[in-house]
Write a protein that holds these residues in place. Structure first.
Motif, PDB file in Angstrom:
ATOM      1  N   GLY A 150     -20.241 -19.937   1.819  1.00  0.00           N
ATOM      2  CA  GLY A 150     -20.873 -19.866   3.518  1.00  0.00           C
ATOM      3  C   GLY A 150     -19.694 -20.216   4.286  1.00  0.00           C
ATOM      4  N   ASN A 151     -18.561 -20.162   4.234  1.00  0.00           N
ATOM      5  CA  ASN A 151     -18.253 -20.012   5.895  1.00  0.00           C
ATOM      6  C   ASN A 151     -17.433 -18.429   5.696  1.00  0.00           C
ATOM      7  N   ILE A 152     -16.980 -17.755   6.678  1.00  0.00           N
ATOM      8  CA  ILE A 152     -16.975 -16.379   7.093  1.00  0.00           C
ATOM      9  C   ILE A 152     -15.932 -16.610   7.340  1.00  0.00           C
ATOM     10  N   TYR A 153     -14.862 -15.364   7.231  1.00  0.00           N
ATOM     11  CA  TYR A 153     -13.479 -15.512   7.121  1.00  0.00           C
ATOM     12  C   TYR A 153     -13.342 -13.629   7.358  1.00  0.00           C
ATOM     13  N   PRO A 154     -12.408 -13.394   7.819  1.00  0.00           N
ATOM     14  CA  PRO A 154     -11.310 -12.554   7.854  1.00  0.00           C
ATOM     15  C   PRO A 154     -11.561 -11.493   6.736  1.00  0.00           C
ATOM     16  N   ALA A 155     -11.638 -10.514   6.485  1.00  0.00           N
ATOM     17  CA  ALA A 155     -11.676 -10.177   5.469  1.00  0.00           C
ATOM     18  C   ALA A 155     -10.514  -9.971   4.569  1.00  0.00           C
ATOM     19  N   GLN A 156      -9.647  -8.899   6.091  1.00  0.00           N
ATOM     20  CA  GLN A 156      -8.173  -9.494   5.492  1.00  0.00           C
ATOM     21  C   GLN A 156      -6.598  -9.189   7.067  1.00  0.00           C
ATOM     22  N   PRO A 157      -6.160  -9.605   6.908  1.00  0.00           N
ATOM     23  CA  PRO A 157      -5.266  -9.457   8.052  1.00  0.00           C
ATOM     24  C   PRO A 157      -5.553  -9.345   9.087  1.00  0.00           C
ATOM     25  N   LEU A 158      -6.795  -9.735  10.368  1.00  0.00           N
ATOM     26  CA  LEU A 158      -6.137  -8.811  11.419  1.00  0.00           C
ATOM     27  C   LEU A 158      -5.615  -9.314  13.004  1.00  0.00           C
ATOM     28  N   LYS A 159      -6.389  -8.195  14.227  1.00  0.00           N
ATOM     29  CA  LYS A 159      -6.209  -8.614  15.456  1.00  0.00           C
ATOM     30  C   LYS A 159      -7.233  -8.633  16.258  1.00  0.00           C
ATOM     31  N   LEU A 160      -8.341  -9.800  16.160  1.00  0.00           N
ATOM     32  CA  LEU A 160      -9.391  -9.615  16.876  1.00  0.00           C
ATOM     33  C   LEU A 160      -8.953  -9.568  18.360  1.00  0.00           C
ATOM     34  N   PHE A 161      -9.715  -9.473  19.473  1.00  0.00           N
ATOM     35  CA  PHE A 161     -10.270  -9.256  21.177  1.00  0.00           C
ATOM     36  C   PHE A 161     -11.661  -8.775  21.698  1.00  0.00           C
ATOM     37  N   MET A 162     -11.171  -9.200  22.712  1.00  0.00           N
ATOM     38  CA  MET A 162     -13.027  -9.262  23.001  1.00  0.00           C
ATOM     39  C   MET A 162     -14.082 -10.154  22.389  1.00  0.00           C
ATOM     40  N   ILE A 163     -13.713 -11.589  22.077  1.00  0.00           N
ATOM     41  CA  ILE A 163     -14.452 -12.854  21.321  1.00  0.00           C
ATOM     42  C   ILE A 163     -14.946 -13.044  21.956  1.00  0.00           C
ATOM     43  N   THR A 164     -16.461 -12.951  22.791  1.00  0.00           N
ATOM     44  CA  THR A 164     -17.304 -13.626  23.454  1.00  0.00           C
ATOM     45  C   THR A 164     -17.935 -14.992  22.770  1.00  0.00           C
ATOM     46  N   THR A 165     -17.648 -16.140  22.929  1.00  0.00           N
ATOM     47  CA  THR A 165     -18.508 -17.501  23.007  1.00  0.00           C
ATOM     48  C   THR A 165     -20.152 -17.397  23.995  1.00  0.00           C
ATOM     49  N   ASN A 166     -20.557 -16.135  24.098  1.00  0.00           N
ATOM     50  CA  ASN A 166     -21.393 -16.459  24.533  1.00  0.00           C
ATOM     51  C   ASN A 166     -23.056 -15.587  23.710  1.00  0.00           C
ATOM     52  N   ALA A 167     -23.737 -16.522  23.391  1.00  0.00           N
ATOM     53  CA  ALA A 167     -24.562 -15.988  22.596  1.00  0.00           C
ATOM     54  C   ALA A 167     -25.216 -14.292  23.082  1.00  0.00           C
ATOM     55  N   LEU A 168     -25.705 -14.657  24.379  1.00  0.00           N
ATOM     56  CA  LEU A 168     -26.804 -14.091  24.936  1.00  0.00           C
ATOM     57  C   LEU A 168     -25.540 -12.322  24.564  1.00  0.00           C
ATOM     58  N   ILE A 169     -24.124 -12.291  25.068  1.00  0.00           N
ATOM     59  CA  ILE A 169     -23.138 -11.098  25.609  1.00  0.00           C
ATOM     60  C   ILE A 169     -23.381 -10.647  23.943  1.00  0.00           C
ATOM     61  N   ALA A 170     -23.358 -12.172  22.454  1.00  0.00           N
ATOM     62  CA  ALA A 170     -23.375 -11.248  21.699  1.00  0.00           C
ATOM     63  C   ALA A 170     -24.399 -10.563  20.878  1.00  0.00           C
ATOM     64  N   HIS A 171     -24.935 -11.208  21.034  1.00  0.00           N
ATOM     65  CA  HIS A 171     -26.227  -9.922  20.892  1.00  0.00           C
ATOM     66  C   HIS A 171     -26.763  -8.568  22.022  1.00  0.00           C
ATOM     67  N   ALA A 172     -25.716  -8.922  22.624  1.00  0.00           N
ATOM     68  CA  ALA A 172     -26.976  -7.415  23.133  1.00  0.00           C
ATOM     69  C   ALA A 172     -25.444  -6.739  23.346  1.00  0.00           C
ATOM     70  N   ASP A 173     -24.349  -7.466  23.516  1.00  0.00           N
ATOM     71  CA  ASP A 173     -23.402  -6.219  23.088  1.00  0.00           C
ATOM     72  C   ASP A 173     -22.331  -6.862  21.687  1.00  0.00           C
ATOM     73  N   CYS A 174     -21.486  -7.755  21.267  1.00  0.00           N
ATOM     74  CA  CYS A 174     -20.701  -7.660  19.823  1.00  0.00           C
ATOM     75  C   CYS A 174     -20.300  -8.900  20.149  1.00  0.00           C
ATOM     76  N   LEU A 175     -19.696  -9.821  19.155  1.00  0.00           N
ATOM     77  CA  LEU A 175     -18.806 -10.378  18.398  1.00  0.00           C
ATOM     78  C   LEU A 175     -17.487 -10.398  19.108  1.00  0.00           C
ATOM     79  N   PHE A 176     -16.621  -9.129  18.154  1.00  0.00           N
ATOM     80  CA  PHE A 176     -15.480  -8.731  18.816  1.00  0.00           C
ATOM     81  C   PHE A 176     -15.094  -7.704  18.284  1.00  0.00           C
ATOM     82  N   TYR A 177     -14.089  -7.186  18.855  1.00  0.00           N
ATOM     83  CA  TYR A 177     -13.430  -5.762  18.726  1.00  0.00           C
ATOM     84  C   TYR A 177     -12.359  -6.606  17.292  1.00  0.00           C
ATOM     85  N   ALA A 178     -12.098  -5.564  16.396  1.00  0.00           N
ATOM     86  CA  ALA A 178     -10.732  -6.062  15.528  1.00  0.00           C
ATOM     87  C   ALA A 178      -9.897  -4.670  14.905  1.00  0.00           C
TER      88      ALA A 178
END
Length: 344
Positions: free
Chosen positions: A306-334
């Protein structure tokens, strides 16, 4: 142009005494034509494609109030004025039921947002700018970066006027910067969070360099080198998947992400970094596609107990904490933690 207000060299007193008065003075999409010391060349600035991303507008207003003159002509396009003015000020990315304007710069141009994008493209064709800079804010708080589709010294030079990070990507989303041509370098600059004073200052300082430099297509002698990230992958939500942000799993939602997840912007995350919680398999909840069209979800995230982890070492960006933007666009880039492409 049916929608645009055109003003040449506005008087500093004309544009209003504050940013809200400036928006009301524009009263819709605006095209401001600034005459340069060298009137034989033109550059273009585009800002406020999203009504909740004000740093570029703040910078332009500050420039106009200063009474300064650019080195060359500049055509300044201010787009989503109505969305910015919709109460509360600068809270709405676009008006209700409208498409994201920065996904409309390709046919069909068959709705109001598409027609506005088409008119912006016509303005750029009309003025033949040597360069185009499109200023945005990130959807969450985070460091600045530039984005372009072509990797060359000219795009490097443009981005380095503003920031030290460059993402090279051609995702084919219909964004303005995807129309970049070798003879008209076009970049997007994400100056940081929309509420961050540092982002407003960076936008202004970069805009001054862009407006006042004799040559913006030759790499400048800055005290930074560009960090290069190639071909990121977007992690998106599948339709009808519910999302919230909290410190613990929320039973009424399919996915709960940690509320401070945006602190990982441009930082490396290991495969043991907790991102949140989910109640189903990753491929049932998320979408991700690499450059070859293959599903990349399993290379981005894994769900264990039930825990979400990165599948491998990643660099994340454009992370959003706005659920509306997450639905309309994306959660993050990697990308991979070393900045390279996540290969199949």
């Amino acid at each position: 142009m049916r929608r645009f207000k055109f003003v040449r060299d506005p008087d500093p007193e004309e544009v209003g005494e504050n940013i809200e008065q400036f928006l009301h003075w524009l009263d819709g999409p605006g095209c401001l034509l600034l005459t340069g010391e060298d009137s034989s060349r033109t550059r273009a600035l585009v800002t406020l494609l999203h009504g909740n991303e004000p740093s570029g507008l703040f910078a332009l207003y500050r420039w106009l109030r200063s009474g300064r003159r650019p080195a060359v002509n500049v055509v300044c396009i201010v787009a989503s004025v109505a969305a910015a003015l919709e109460p509360p000020l600068f809270e709405h990315r676009m008006l209700p039921r409208a498409r994201d304007l920065n996904r409309c710069f390709r046919p069909p141009f068959d709705d109001a947002q598409g027609e506005l994008a088409e008119e912006i493209l016509e303005l750029l064709r009309l003025h033949h700018p040597e360069t185009v800079v499109d200023i945005h804010n990130t959807s969450g708080s985070g460091p600045s970066f530039g984005v372009c589709c072509h990797m060359d010294r000219q795009h490097d030079a443009l981005v380095s006027l503003f920031t030290q990070r460059l993402i090279v990507s051609d995702l084919g989303l219909g964004a303005l910067m995807e129309l970049s041509e070798q003879q008209r370098p076009t970049v997007t600059v994400e100056v940081g969070g929309r509420l961050d004073e540092e982002a407003h200052e960076l936008a202004f300082e970069g805009m001054c360099r862009y407006f006042e430099s004799e040559d913006v297509l030759r790499p400048a002698q800055t005290d930074w080198g560009l960090e290069l990230l190639r071909d990121p992958i977007r992690l998106e939500l599948r339709e009808n998947v519910t999302l919230t942000y909290a410190e613990a799993p929320c039973d009424n939602y399919d996915i709960t992400l940690l509320p401070d997840i945006e602190h990982h912007n441009f930082g490396g995350v290991g495969d043991d970094t907790l991102l949140g919680w989910a109640g189903s398999e990753a491929t049932r909840l998320f979408r991700a596609q690499d450059a070859g069209g293959h599903c990349a979800v399993s290379r981005l995230v894994r769900i264990e107990d039930g825990n979400i982890y990165p599948a491998q070492p990643l660099k994340l960006f454009m992370i959003t904490t706005n659920a509306l933007i997450a639905h309309a666009d994306c959660l993050f880039y990697a990308v991979r933690d070393d900045g390279s492409t996540i290969c199949h």
